[in-house]
Write an enzyme that holds these catalytic residues in place. Sequence first.
Site, PDB file in Angstrom:
ATOM      1  N   GLY A  12       0.831  -1.262  -0.031  1.00 13.28           N
ATOM      2  CA  GLY A  12       0.129   0.079   0.120  1.00 13.28           C
ATOM      3  C   GLY A  12       0.841   1.293  -0.170  1.00 13.28           C
ATOM      4  O   GLY A  12       2.242   1.227  -0.216  1.00 13.28           O
ATOM      5  N   SER A 126      -3.509   6.824  14.209  1.00 16.73           N
ATOM      6  CA  SER A 126      -3.987   7.898  13.220  1.00 16.73           C
ATOM      7  C   SER A 126      -4.156   9.202  14.599  1.00 16.73           C
ATOM      8  O   SER A 126      -4.595   8.860  15.481  1.00 16.73           O
ATOM      9  CB  SER A 126      -5.131   7.777  12.560  1.00 16.73           C
ATOM     10  N   THR A 128      -6.539  10.665  14.132  1.00 16.87           N
ATOM     11  CA  THR A 128      -7.901  10.996  14.383  1.00 16.87           C
ATOM     12  C   THR A 128      -8.305  10.320  16.038  1.00 16.87           C
ATOM     13  O   THR A 128      -9.391  10.845  16.465  1.00 16.87           O
ATOM     14  CB  THR A 128      -8.636   9.865  13.521  1.00 16.87           C
ATOM     15  N   TYR A 152     -14.070   4.309  10.867  1.00 16.84           N
ATOM     16  CA  TYR A 152     -12.754   4.296  10.504  1.00 16.84           C
ATOM     17  C   TYR A 152     -12.142   4.771  11.804  1.00 16.84           C
ATOM     18  O   TYR A 152     -10.958   4.132  12.359  1.00 16.84           O
ATOM     19  CB  TYR A 152     -12.370   5.087   9.548  1.00 16.84           C
ATOM     20  N   LYS A 156      -9.320   2.915  14.862  1.00 15.05           N
ATOM     21  CA  LYS A 156      -7.899   3.130  15.341  1.00 15.05           C
ATOM     22  C   LYS A 156      -7.846   3.150  16.609  1.00 15.05           C
ATOM     23  O   LYS A 156      -7.034   2.838  17.599  1.00 15.05           O
ATOM     24  CB  LYS A 156      -7.323   4.610  14.673  1.00 15.05           C
ATOM     25  N   GLY A 299     -18.006  15.673   9.813  1.00 16.88           N
ATOM     26  CA  GLY A 299     -16.971  14.996  10.525  1.00 16.88           C
ATOM     27  C   GLY A 299     -15.512  15.353  10.475  1.00 16.88           C
ATOM     28  O   GLY A 299     -14.410  14.996  11.103  1.00 16.88           O
TER      29      GLY A 299
HETATM   30  C1  UD1 Z   1      -8.613  11.530   7.296  1.00 15.16           C
HETATM   31  C2  UD1 Z   1      -8.717  11.164   8.880  1.00 15.16           C
HETATM   32  C3  UD1 Z   1      -7.588  10.658   9.329  1.00 15.16           C
HETATM   33  C4  UD1 Z   1      -7.215   9.657   8.403  1.00 15.16           C
HETATM   34  C5  UD1 Z   1      -6.896   9.710   6.971  1.00 15.16           C
HETATM   35  C6  UD1 Z   1      -6.684   8.605   6.193  1.00 15.16           C
HETATM   36  C7  UD1 Z   1     -10.284  12.405  10.453  1.00 15.16           C
HETATM   37  C8  UD1 Z   1     -10.398  13.649  11.189  1.00 15.16           C
HETATM   38  N1  UD1 Z   1      -9.181  12.401   9.844  1.00 15.16           N
HETATM   39  O1  UD1 Z   1      -7.838  12.587   7.367  1.00 15.16           O
HETATM   40  O2  UD1 Z   1      -7.620  10.200  10.642  1.00 15.16           O
HETATM   41  O3  UD1 Z   1      -5.714   9.006   8.869  1.00 15.16           O
HETATM   42  O4  UD1 Z   1      -8.204  10.660   6.606  1.00 15.16           O
HETATM   43  O5  UD1 Z   1      -7.498   8.649   4.864  1.00 15.16           O
HETATM   44  O6  UD1 Z   1     -10.829  11.454  10.674  1.00 15.16           O
HETATM   45  N2  UD1 Z   1     -10.289  18.503   1.456  1.00 15.16           N
HETATM   46  C9  UD1 Z   1     -10.929  19.179   0.499  1.00 15.16           C
HETATM   47  N3  UD1 Z   1     -11.232  18.784  -0.673  1.00 15.16           N
HETATM   48  C10 UD1 Z   1     -11.069  17.413  -0.922  1.00 15.16           C
HETATM   49  C11 UD1 Z   1     -10.374  16.676  -0.221  1.00 15.16           C
HETATM   50  C12 UD1 Z   1     -10.084  16.935   1.107  1.00 15.16           C
HETATM   51  O7  UD1 Z   1     -11.218  20.314   0.976  1.00 15.16           O
HETATM   52  O8  UD1 Z   1     -11.376  16.998  -2.075  1.00 15.16           O
HETATM   53  C13 UD1 Z   1      -9.849  18.895   2.906  1.00 15.16           C
HETATM   54  C14 UD1 Z   1     -10.674  18.036   4.026  1.00 15.16           C
HETATM   55  O9  UD1 Z   1     -11.862  18.803   4.384  1.00 15.16           O
HETATM   56  C15 UD1 Z   1      -9.532  18.345   5.051  1.00 15.16           C
HETATM   57  C16 UD1 Z   1      -8.236  18.420   4.374  1.00 15.16           C
HETATM   58  O10 UD1 Z   1      -8.556  18.629   2.943  1.00 15.16           O
HETATM   59  O11 UD1 Z   1      -9.778  19.685   5.710  1.00 15.16           O
HETATM   60  C17 UD1 Z   1      -7.602  17.050   4.489  1.00 15.16           C
HETATM   61  O12 UD1 Z   1      -8.580  15.844   4.023  1.00 15.16           O
HETATM   62  P1  UD1 Z   1      -7.959  14.559   3.806  1.00 15.16           P
HETATM   63  O13 UD1 Z   1      -6.843  14.370   2.978  1.00 15.16           O
HETATM   64  O14 UD1 Z   1      -9.236  13.612   3.504  1.00 15.16           O
HETATM   65  O15 UD1 Z   1      -7.612  14.092   5.471  1.00 15.16           O
HETATM   66  P2  UD1 Z   1      -8.154  14.100   6.637  1.00 15.16           P
HETATM   67  O16 UD1 Z   1      -9.573  14.203   6.764  1.00 15.16           O
HETATM   68  O17 UD1 Z   1      -7.514  15.111   7.560  1.00 15.16           O
END
Ligand code: UD1
Length: 340
Positions: A12, A126, A128, A152, A156, A299
Amino acid sequence: MNKYVLVTGGAGYIGSHTVVALHQKGYIPVIVDDLRNANPIVLEGMEHILGVRPILYKVDVCQKEALRQIFEQYSFDGVIHFAAYKAVGESVEKPLSYYENNLVGLLNILSLIDSFEVPNFVFSSSCTVYGEPKEIKEVTEQTPLQLPHSPYGFTKWMGEQIISDFHKSKGKYKLMNLRYFNPVGAHPSARIGEFPIGRPSNLLPFVTQTAIGKQEKLTIFGNDYPTKDGSCIRDYIHVTDLAEAHVAALTYLSNQAKGLLEAVNIGTGKGTSVLEIVKAFERITNISLPIEFGSRRLGDVVEIYANVQKGQDLLGWQARLSIDEAIEDAWAWEKYLATK
Ligand code: UD1
């Protein structure tokens, strides 16, 4: 040194980078991965970087008997357990799959560690587990854990609980929970990297896929948060730094005489907003991204970043690479994928 290390989920994203780092430090990684979320390009890439094909068993960590046969073949010095599902949104749709895969896999691994007396264990945890930090957004390992918002996250959180109870009952094992912040980037060779199946849910793969034309536009989830620019803040860590943290963790554990359980934050110590990531990507690549502002994602934590002192003190490890380097490497990887 003839140190075999079992790496579940080693094909992975984080696993493959860790396999490379372990091999380069003289360990012999043994991958267990049923390849359900892996891509042959990553297997070829590991071979290209290392000059040898890593040992790989196509086995599901939920299949305990098949796993047992692998434990019978090697005298493992340690296990690094990555194999798990990780998409927050999907976990809400398919909670049972998440609990089964992530928890049964962990239970099987711990039980085999005990049967075969493997001394060292590293768990992919994580940030999280901290939930939404109250006033102070920089979290230390002492920051109280909070109930997560998704199945998820619970896997963890429960994973850490299971490991803690295992430690209380069997004190001789050396156990470490690495609490990852947001892994980004790819190997500087651009031969291994993140390979989202379907539509990416994480930010940087969505950014690079939008830039290359696989996605129409990037939606920024929320621009009215109480942060410097209204978008969420995370601690983005280069995946090769994260991989090195696993080698440092194993080395630390190997050097300890007694059983222990520690949790260590693996981040950079710096918070970066979603808009800052987008702007940095545009500056580095000279590409203007089609973006829109959307509503807040259910979330999402508003702001969190790591206090990294413990990683430095205990493991002698710290992140070396910048966000710019992570973006450059993620973009090189996306472009490499486009040639395949
Ligand atoms: C989430 C989990 C983290 C986990 C990880 C694994 C939570 C709070 N966080 O991280 O524990 O290890 O996923 O995949 O549960 N964003 C956008 N547009 C997008 C995608 C993301 O604006 O298309 C923003 C999100 O709102 C966030 C930031 O980018 O503010 C990071 O998002 P992401 O990369 O999905 O990671 P987390 O949500 O922080």
